[in-house]
Motif scaffolding. Structure first.
Motif, PDB file in Angstrom:
ATOM      1  N   SER A 346       0.831  -1.205   0.000  1.00 54.66           N
ATOM      2  CA  SER A 346       0.000   0.000   0.000  1.00 54.66           C
ATOM      3  C   SER A 346       0.859   1.247   0.000  1.00 54.66           C
ATOM      4  N   ALA A 347       1.791   1.300  -0.906  1.00 56.28           N
ATOM      5  CA  ALA A 347       2.653   2.467  -1.089  1.00 56.28           C
ATOM      6  C   ALA A 347       3.087   2.409  -2.544  1.00 56.28           C
ATOM      7  N   PRO A 348       3.414   3.578  -3.141  1.00 58.47           N
ATOM      8  CA  PRO A 348       3.868   3.542  -4.534  1.00 58.47           C
ATOM      9  C   PRO A 348       5.140   2.687  -4.633  1.00 58.47           C
ATOM     10  N   PHE A 349       5.050   1.574  -5.355  1.00 56.43           N
ATOM     11  CA  PHE A 349       6.122   0.580  -5.372  1.00 56.43           C
ATOM     12  C   PHE A 349       7.502   1.165  -5.614  1.00 56.43           C
ATOM     13  N   HIS A 350       7.618   2.035  -6.639  1.00 57.01           N
ATOM     14  CA  HIS A 350       8.948   2.524  -7.003  1.00 57.01           C
ATOM     15  C   HIS A 350       9.522   3.510  -5.989  1.00 57.01           C
ATOM     16  N   GLN A 351       8.717   3.920  -5.006  1.00 58.15           N
ATOM     17  CA  GLN A 351       9.256   4.799  -3.964  1.00 58.15           C
ATOM     18  C   GLN A 351       9.591   4.038  -2.683  1.00 58.15           C
ATOM     19  N   THR A 352       9.305   2.760  -2.635  1.00 59.78           N
ATOM     20  CA  THR A 352       9.506   2.031  -1.380  1.00 59.78           C
ATOM     21  C   THR A 352      10.944   1.554  -1.205  1.00 59.78           C
ATOM     22  N   SER A 353      11.741   1.512  -2.259  1.00 55.78           N
ATOM     23  CA  SER A 353      13.087   0.927  -2.266  1.00 55.78           C
ATOM     24  C   SER A 353      13.113  -0.503  -1.747  1.00 55.78           C
ATOM     25  N   ILE A 354      12.019  -1.205  -1.854  1.00 56.23           N
ATOM     26  CA  ILE A 354      12.018  -2.597  -1.400  1.00 56.23           C
ATOM     27  C   ILE A 354      12.612  -3.462  -2.511  1.00 56.23           C
ATOM     28  N   SER A 355      13.559  -4.343  -2.147  1.00 56.90           N
ATOM     29  CA  SER A 355      14.022  -5.252  -3.189  1.00 56.90           C
ATOM     30  C   SER A 355      13.261  -6.561  -3.065  1.00 56.90           C
ATOM     31  N   ILE A 356      12.838  -7.038  -4.197  1.00 52.91           N
ATOM     32  CA  ILE A 356      11.968  -8.215  -4.227  1.00 52.91           C
ATOM     33  C   ILE A 356      12.752  -9.365  -4.840  1.00 52.91           C
ATOM     34  N   HIS A 357      12.740 -10.495  -4.170  1.00 52.96           N
ATOM     35  CA  HIS A 357      13.491 -11.641  -4.675  1.00 52.96           C
ATOM     36  C   HIS A 357      12.582 -12.770  -5.087  1.00 52.96           C
ATOM     37  N   ASN A 358      12.967 -13.394  -6.189  1.00 49.03           N
ATOM     38  CA  ASN A 358      12.290 -14.613  -6.635  1.00 49.03           C
ATOM     39  C   ASN A 358      10.859 -14.389  -7.096  1.00 49.03           C
ATOM     40  N   SER A 359      10.543 -13.166  -7.534  1.00 45.09           N
ATOM     41  CA  SER A 359       9.210 -12.927  -8.090  1.00 45.09           C
ATOM     42  C   SER A 359       9.357 -11.969  -9.261  1.00 45.09           C
ATOM     43  N   PRO A 360       8.574 -12.168 -10.300  1.00 45.92           N
ATOM     44  CA  PRO A 360       8.659 -11.265 -11.462  1.00 45.92           C
ATOM     45  C   PRO A 360       7.919  -9.958 -11.230  1.00 45.92           C
ATOM     46  N   LEU A 361       7.357  -9.765 -10.035  1.00 44.39           N
ATOM     47  CA  LEU A 361       6.442  -8.631  -9.911  1.00 44.39           C
ATOM     48  C   LEU A 361       7.041  -7.255 -10.187  1.00 44.39           C
ATOM     49  N   PRO A 362       8.340  -7.006  -9.866  1.00 46.35           N
ATOM     50  CA  PRO A 362       8.859  -5.667 -10.175  1.00 46.35           C
ATOM     51  C   PRO A 362       8.766  -5.326 -11.664  1.00 46.35           C
ATOM     52  N   THR A 363       8.846  -6.330 -12.507  1.00 43.74           N
ATOM     53  CA  THR A 363       8.771  -6.037 -13.941  1.00 43.74           C
ATOM     54  C   THR A 363       7.322  -5.834 -14.386  1.00 43.74           C
ATOM     55  N   LEU A 364       6.369  -6.218 -13.532  1.00 44.23           N
ATOM     56  CA  LEU A 364       4.963  -6.116 -13.918  1.00 44.23           C
ATOM     57  C   LEU A 364       4.329  -4.802 -13.474  1.00 44.23           C
TER      58      LEU A 364
END
Ligand SMILES: Cc1cc2nc3c(=O)[nH]c(=O)nc-3n(C[C@H](O)[C@H](O)[C@H](O)COP(=O)(O)OP(=O)(O)OC[C@H]3O[C@@H](n4cnc5c(N)ncnc54)[C@H](O)[C@@H]3O)c2cc1C
Ligand SMILES: *[C@@H]1O[C@H](CO)[C@@H](O)[C@H](O)[C@H]1NC(C)=O
Ligand SMILES: *[C@@H]1O[C@H](CO)[C@@H](O)[C@H](O)[C@H]1NC(C)=O
Ligand SMILES: *[C@@H]1O[C@H](CO)[C@@H](O)[C@H](O)[C@H]1NC(C)=O
Length: 546
Positions: A346-364
């Motif tokens: 529940s935050a704008p994804f590209h502003q969270t600086s969260i790194s996501i592993h093992n999921s394609p979701l950042p590209t989606l």
């Protein structure tokens, strides 16, 4: 009709006390020293037809703004009322308070973001300031949580629209939408104001259908593109506001002089660049109010009533999320510091600086630029802006609210230095006395870049008239460019199994209400996925029919 709505729209009410979040959430489970919540984790999903495991997944909600706090609340509410699950929810918020882009400040204090110990001057809204009539969830929340709504109030005075060279529109007297204004409007713009009013009305009434049982019970959306289509928000979002209104028969003069002011103050974007849906939303300001004590009180109340665990500040900052692939016959798991069976971001994804592993979701999730907005509070003893700055003779009676248009021909060659300027209120004599003799006012301005001491001095008739200024820079809302390929440009609601995203909705509309709507949809989708349950009604209309 339009001007009062433009006005209320624009205006930026004041308010409230702050929160020490800890005090507000007695339900919080204390965290361990390393910040990890200690909760037993159940990973026991039965996949046999007809058998529901009501222990439910642990759910991590990331972000404690309008979207995150309402997601936690809806999970608790619909989990209990629906499949009868006790949800196990943890809300992670990296900031020091609940509310996100909805927050208050005390700009006359040395530390404007900290609630002063001594009760006195009500704080002012620094982010989202207006709740409108069509905001059904927010209105219901105010009722259920016993919050007081205040009508918009600014200092009494008139409103004008400035294009950097001249006032292209001036109200003739105070709050009135007097006979004279109507006549002037009709003379200059013909039937355009009426046409716009009817377009806004139609948009609002089709939007309101989304709360109806018929709409809700047909199930949640995993595609915002289909959501936009079924709420009739789709077509205007494909064009710029200027093109949309022109196609609908509105005079470009009206669009670039008046509607432009509404898009500038609401979304910091010229009407020639914002999409038509954003422009319509900017105009839908009927019944503008704000919550006494600050709009963020709604979100504190949602979170408090959700009984979710809250991790705030350093321990609430999510830096990494790892997807664990599903063991045979089980669901995938998401590790958010602690393990969770589902995540609601529940935050704008590209502003969270969260790194996501093992999921394609950042590209989606498509990259989404946001509008950089400077919100500046000025404490001044000048009772109005200086006529000289606006190229007017010294005796001119000046407006207390000025909105910019960036869309007139002269604005394009010499743009206004600010998006809006509003006298919010005169400070009490006690607060005023800190700044000097006489009456001091708090003025709020929005601008694209920093307003220097020189420019503020010119606007308020001399640097000696500015007692203090303080600014907060926000990534305020998405740049609402027209949406050409909805399926590609709008983020998926469920970019991966067990992972739900609220803030893709902002690309369509960015408001507090619609973020609660987006979270309702995400929660409904989650309940569908995990329990085969679809809420029969929206929260706004829940239990209201009888
Ligand atoms: C100046 C301004 C004026 C506005 N005016 C209005 C208005 O009048 N009416 C209206 O309805 N809307 C208005 N808006 C828009 C409105 O504020 C937003 O649409 C809405 O508040 C967004 O809510 P949200 O919960 O989706 O996001 P946010 O409020 O941004 O919440 C996201 C939260 O996530 C947290 N977070 C981010 N990354 C992490 C991480 N890695 N780990 C943990 N937490 C994290 C952030 O700290 C933040 O608190 C305005 C916005 C601004 C800036
Ligand atoms: C609601 O608020 C009012 C005023 O703050 C208070 O007097 C009243 O007791 C409250 N009611 C409930 C049910 O909390
Ligand atoms: C959407 O617009 C069409 C055509 O203007 C109209 O027939 C339909 O009723 C509208 N839908 C909603 C949900 O209002
Ligand atoms: C505002 O206060 C300053 C400092 O006290 C003073 O010099 C100035 O004349 C005042 N301006 C007005 C408009 O009263």
């Amino acid at each position: 009709m339009l001007v009062p709505s433009l006005l209320s729209l624009l205006l930026v009410p004041a308010t409230v006390p702050t929160v020490t979040a800890q005090l507000l959430f007695p339900a919080n489970v204390p965290s361990t020293p390393d910040g990890a919540a200690q909760i037993p984790f159940h990973l026991t999903h039965s996949h046999q037809a007809g058998e529901l495991d009501l222990s439910g997944p642990r759910i991590a909600v990331i972000g404690g703004g309008a979207a995150g706090s309402s997601a936690a609340y809806f999970l608790a509410h619909f989990g209990r009322e629906g499949p009868g699950i006790e949800t196990d929810v943890t809300v992670f918020e990296k900031g020091e308070y609940i509310g996100g882009r909805s927050t208050v400040v005390w700009p006359w204090e040395e530390q404007p973001e900290i609630q002063p110990a001594e009760e006195g001057e009500e704080p002012v809204e620094c982010g989202a300031s207006i709740v409108v009539e069509a905001n059904k969830n927010l209105h219901k929340a105010a009722r259920v949580f016993n919050l007081t709504l205040l009508d918009y109030a600014g200092e009494e005075g008139t409103m004008s629209i400035w294009d950097g060279t001249q006032f292209v529109y001036s109200e003739s007297k105070g709050w009135g939408w007097g006979y004279w204004d109507l006549a002037k409007m009709f003379w200059r713009y013909g039937r355009s104001p009426l046409k716009v009013r009817s377009l806004v009305k139609t948009t609002v009434s089709s939007f309101l259908r989304l709360y109806s049982p018929a709409f809700i019970s047909s199930g949640a959306f995993s595609s915002l593109s289909s959501f936009a289509t079924s709420t009739n928000l789709s077509y205007p979002s494909t064009l710029s506001g200027l093109d949309y209104f022109t196609t609908e028969g509105v005079s470009p003069l009206f669009t670039t002089e008046l509607i432009a002011a509404a898009t500038a103050v609401n979304y910091g974007t010229p009407v020639g660049e914002i999409h038509g849906t954003g422009a319509l939303v900017s105009l839908a300001a009927t019944g503008a109010v704000s919550v006494k004590g600050g709009n963020r009180r709604i979100f504190e109340a949602f979170l408090g009533a959700s009984e979710a665990r809250l991790k705030l500040s350093k321990t609430g900052k999510v830096v990494e999320i790892v997807k664990l692939d599903a063991a045979k016959g089980a669901r995938a798991q998401w590790v958010v510091k602690t393990e969770a069976g589902a995540v609601i971001l529940s935050a704008p994804f590209h502003q969270t600086s969260i790194s996501i592993h093992n999921s394609p979701l950042p590209t989606l999730i498509p990259p989404q630029p946001y509008v950089n907005l400077h919100v500046t509070f000025i404490i001044t003893n000048s009772s109005s802006p200086s006529p000289a700055y606006f190229n007017l003779p010294p005796t001119t009676s000046m407006p207390k609210s000025i909105f910019a248009s960036f869309d007139t021909p002269s604005a394009e060659s010499s743009p206004p230095a600010f998006n809006s300027l509003n006298y919010l209120r005169q400070l009490s004599s006690h607060t005023s006395s800190k700044f000097g003799e006489g009456d001091w006012h708090v003025v709020k301005m929005f601008s694209k870049s920093k307003l220097s001491a020189e420019v503020l001095g010119e606007i308020f008739g001399g640097k000696e008239n500015v007692g203090r200024s303080w600014e907060k820079v926000w990534l305020a809302y998405p740049k609402l460019k027209p949406i050409v390929e909805a399926e590609k440009e709008l983020a998926p609601v469920r970019p991966d199994e067990g992972f739900y995203y609220s803030n893709g909705f902002e690309r369509l509309i960015s408001t507090m209400e619609t973020e609660t709507v987006a979270s309702f949809n995400a929660v409904s989708l989650l309940l569908q996925d995990f329990f085969g349950y679809t809420p029969p009604a929206s929260w706004a209309e829940w239990g209201e029919q009888e």
